[in-house]
Design an enzyme around this catalytic site. Structure first.
Site, short mmCIF file in Angstrom:
data_model
loop_
_atom_site.label_atom_id
_atom_site.label_comp_id
_atom_site.label_asym_id
_atom_site.label_seq_id
_atom_site.Cartn_x
_atom_site.Cartn_y
_atom_site.Cartn_z
N HIS A 77 0.86 -1.19 0.00
CA HIS A 77 0.00 0.00 0.00
C HIS A 77 0.90 1.24 0.00
O HIS A 77 1.84 1.30 0.77
CB HIS A 77 -0.89 -0.03 1.23
CG HIS A 77 -2.02 0.95 1.19
ND1 HIS A 77 -1.83 2.30 1.30
CD2 HIS A 77 -3.35 0.77 1.01
CE1 HIS A 77 -3.00 2.91 1.22
NE2 HIS A 77 -3.94 2.00 1.03
N ARG A 88 -6.35 10.23 -0.06
CA ARG A 88 -5.92 10.67 -1.38
C ARG A 88 -7.14 10.88 -2.29
O ARG A 88 -7.18 11.82 -3.08
CB ARG A 88 -4.96 9.66 -2.01
CG ARG A 88 -3.52 9.85 -1.55
CD ARG A 88 -2.62 8.75 -2.09
NE ARG A 88 -2.90 7.47 -1.45
CZ ARG A 88 -2.95 6.31 -2.09
NH1 ARG A 88 -2.72 6.24 -3.37
NH2 ARG A 88 -3.22 5.20 -1.42
#
Lengths: 216, 530
Positions: B315, B335
């Site tokens: 990740h 994000r």
């Protein structure tokens, strides 16, 4: 590796974990300190980020005794730490599929959780909660049949069940909170976009079956 | 790695309103992946020598465990207490609970054994949400396409189509169990669009989706009359019939007293999750303590075929600091909400919402080429620019990401003021046991569901498909395992263990290492006496 903290630095904090005197580096959590010192039988550790509720500890600082999660509590000098054993099996039993009629739920709640009406407002649960939930108020809301609001009060509950341990009336507040949340979804969450898609898929399947039987 | 910009210097230079420069164009994603993704690190992959996947590529540390000796032999079985049950579920996360609940609903007596506490799993930490095609402009077909594309077309279309088709029904089942989801003012389920999705499909419960799912399923399992739960009871070996061809049970131990227990059954469902705690290639991990790949080891030893053993998801945004949260995630949702990635010289370097494997590689490139921010010799990362996000949307972090805020508050960090230092973290096992649409492995009597199974996510999983997969295939395997109504095992043996030992000896492989790992070494002090 995630646990190799401050390698090479001289451990400068002394504390007691499960009765053993150990040394740790400043900034370590109690979980890291237990591993660092090789304290045996510390298996009640899970996510290490404060959402699984496994690493329950009892802490003693002088005369003050509190509870918390070991993964979000940092070492301090002279603190005494005891990792608590896993919670015992719940005393309150229900299966959500047994509930047929939403009008009966309040009565069923009082059957299942009779102690919830006997809160003596000692704040034991509020003080025990590592997430700062207003547990006592949540129980009162459930006892008044306000399950949606009660459930919302328990939104950040991680099921560590420390409030269950703290309650002198054996109310099992964590389970009251979860009951409130589950009932709210089970009886009231009926989202039109989901229901419409399910119906479309049902019709597609039915169409496919009809077509198959036509072809036979 | 000693290059990079020292933390103090980078902090002094950092401004939430600084000009970031133009985003450099990504010309060739494959070259970037080959040069910087950890799967392609030199020496990261070896060929398996024995077992069902002999000759195929496998990540090195995993290969060592797959080709190792068992902890027990026949002598250990003598006098060991035996429990008979219809269905044994190994693993107490979301997949295991879903399987147990469905098997019980279909009339089976179920034993759920879990290594740690019921609910200790990666499920509980999932923040983003669960994918299901429920919006009017969406369809099951589009969900299938997005999943296959995200996995670089390495996934099995039959499995992907089964999972995507289950999506809406899975949500209905979860709601019936009592799980809540975020709603719009008109009562629809609220959906978000995240990396790799062609439209909004992510259903969620703020940033606590996995916790909400896990506490509901955990309660449902605990309360169920037909399900017995054994906590702190890891499986150390499966059991096979006389010929070693069929799975007929398992041997469990106890972390509390070390006592072995034999469970005889018609069907075993492996729901043991992934292997982040093996820290492949020396990476930190977002995974919970028990994620040591035990299920893969057990399945491989009894002869099950595995797949994509050289493909793992790192990740992009694991925390680098504070130390005790190293490797823990900042959800992709941050994000998706607009937070940018910025390197040590104050520039953006990648489109933040490209697939996870590409963003991860880009961060590793910045660190390798000296544009990272350096805490010390081991730790280099890049900024996740949360203050800039907060500046553009005051209050957004507190409102939409209570989990992130609570976690950082405990550590005395305020992401609204300080940017977060992030570095890729080992997150997910893309591959796993080969299964069919019922979760059945290539070994009769053995099912695998959730992260331990492979074939759905190809070589890269997109956000929100893990929570769907565990419920979809958990339910399928629970039903299929219960449908097996044979008379149960006549004899339980370790024939498969002997078979693998012979193969290892013939291949001149060492027999010194034992597996499964059960707990990472740094946590095993005194609890797990080998």
């Amino acid at each position: 590796m995630s646990t190799s903290t401050n390698e090479g630095k001289q451990p400068d904090v002394t504390l007691t974990i499960n009765g053993l005197a150990v040394k740790a580096n400043e900034g370590m959590t109690l979980v890291e300190a237990a591993w660092h010192a090789g304290v045996p039988r510390v298996t009640s550790v899970g996510c290490m980020e404060g959402v699984c509720g496994s690493c329950r500890v009892m802490l003693r600082r002088g005369k003050e005794v509190t509870v918390d999660l070991a993964c979000q509590t940092f070492v301090e000098n002279d603190i005494e730490v005891v990792f608590l054993p896993p919670a015992s099996a719940p005393r309150h039993h229900y299966e959500i599929d047994d509930f047929k009629d939403g009008w009966d739920i309040h009565a069923r709640f009082h059957d299942i959780f009779p102690e919830a009406s006997r809160c003596r407002h000692c704040h034991g649960c509020d003080n025990a909660c590592p997430k700062g939930i207003t547990v006592e108020n949540g129980v009162a809301l459930a006892d008044a049949g306000r399950y949606r609001e009660a459930g919302e009060a328990f939104f950040e509950c991680i099921m560590c069940e420390l409030c269950d341990v703290a309650c002198p009336e054996l109310i099992a507040p964590a389970h009251v909170g979860l009951f409130s949340r589950r009932i709210t979804a089970h009886f009231h969450l009926r989202p039109p976009n989901l229901i419409h898609r399910l119906e479309e898929l049902r019709q597609e399947r039915q169409g496919a079956t009809l077509k198959e039987s036509d072809e036979e | 790695m000693s290059n990079g910009i020292p933390l103090a210097e980078a902090l002094a230079r950092y401004r939430p309103d600084a000009e970031l420069g133009a985003l450099p164009e990504l010309t060739d994603a494959d070259t970037l992946l080959n040069a910087h993704h950890p799967d392609h690190l030199r020496g990261s992959v070896v060929k398996l020598v024995v077992g069902a996947n002999a000759g195929e590529n496998c990540q090195r540390e995993l290969a060592n465990l797959l080709q190792s000796e068992a902890f027990i032999d026949e002598a250990d079985l003598a006098g060991t207490p035996v429990t008979d049950i219809d269905v044994l579920v190994i693993g107490g996360g979301g997949a295991g609970c879903a399987a147990a609940l469905m098997a019980a609903e279909k009339g089976a007596r179920v034993l759920l054994a879990t290594k740690l506490r019921l609910g200790d799993s990666n499920t509980v930490m999932a923040e983003g949400g669960i994918q299901a095609a429920i919006e009017p402009d969406d369809s099951v077909q589009r969900h299938i396409q997005d999943t296959l594309r995200g996995g670089h077309h390495a996934g099995d279309p039959a499995l992907v189509s089964a999972m995507a088709g289950d999506g809406p029904e899975v949500l209905r089942w979860l709601i019936r169990q009592g799980m809540q989801f975020e709603q719009t003012p008109s009562g629809d389920l609220h959906t978000r669009r995240a990396g790799g999705m062609s439209t909004a499909r992510l259903v969620h419960c703020r940033d606590y989706t996995g916790l909400e799912m896990m506490r509901v399923l955990r309660e449902a399992v605990i309360q169920h009359r037909s399900i017995e739960v054994w906590e702190q009871s890891p499986a150390v070996e499966l059991l096979s019939n006389e010929t070693g061809q069929k799975c007929v049970g398992a041997v469990l131990t106890s972390l509390l007293d070390g006592q072995l227990r034999i469970v005889r059954t018609r069907s075993v469902i492996l729901a043991t999750g992934g292997l982040g705690r093996l820290h492949l290639n020396g990476f930190p991990t977002s995974n919970h303590l028990g994620a040591t790949g035990d299920g893969l080891v057990l399945a491989y030893r009894i002869g099950a075929r595995l797949r994509e053993l050289d493909s793992f998801q790192y990740h992009p945004t694991g925390l680098l600091h504070p130390t005790h949260l190293a490797g823990k995630l900042v959800t992709e949702g941050v994000r998706a909400a607009g937070a940018l990635l910025v390197n040590g010289v104050g520039h953006r370097f990648i489109d933040e919402l490209l697939p996870r494997d590409i963003v991860c590689s880009a961060i590793l490139r910045e660190c390798a080429e000296g544009r990272g921010i350096r805490i010390d010799d081991q730790r280099v990362g890049v900024w996740l620019d949360t203050p800039r996000l907060e500046r553009a949307n005051p209050g957004l972090l507190e409102k939409q990401f209570p989990n992130l805020m609570t976690r950082t508050r405990v550590s005395g960090i305020d992401p609204r003021i300080e940017p977060l230092l992030v570095h890729p973290t080992l997150h997910y096992q893309n591959g796993g046991a080969v299964i069919d649409a019922n979760g059945a492995t290539t070994v009769p009597g053995l099912y695998a569901v959730g992260e331990v199974a492979g074939g759905i996510h190809g070589r890269n999983r997109i956000m929100g498909n893990a929570l769907l997969e565990i419920i979809s295939f958990g339910r399928r395997a629970g039903i299929a395992a219960t449908a097996n109504r044979d008379r149960g095992p006549k004899k339980v043996t370790l024939e498969h263990v002997n078979r693998l030992r012979r193969a290892l000896t013939l291949a001149d492989m060492p027999l010194t290492r034992r597996a499964p790992q059960v707990l990472p070494d740094y946590a095993a002090g005194g609890v797990w006496n080998r």
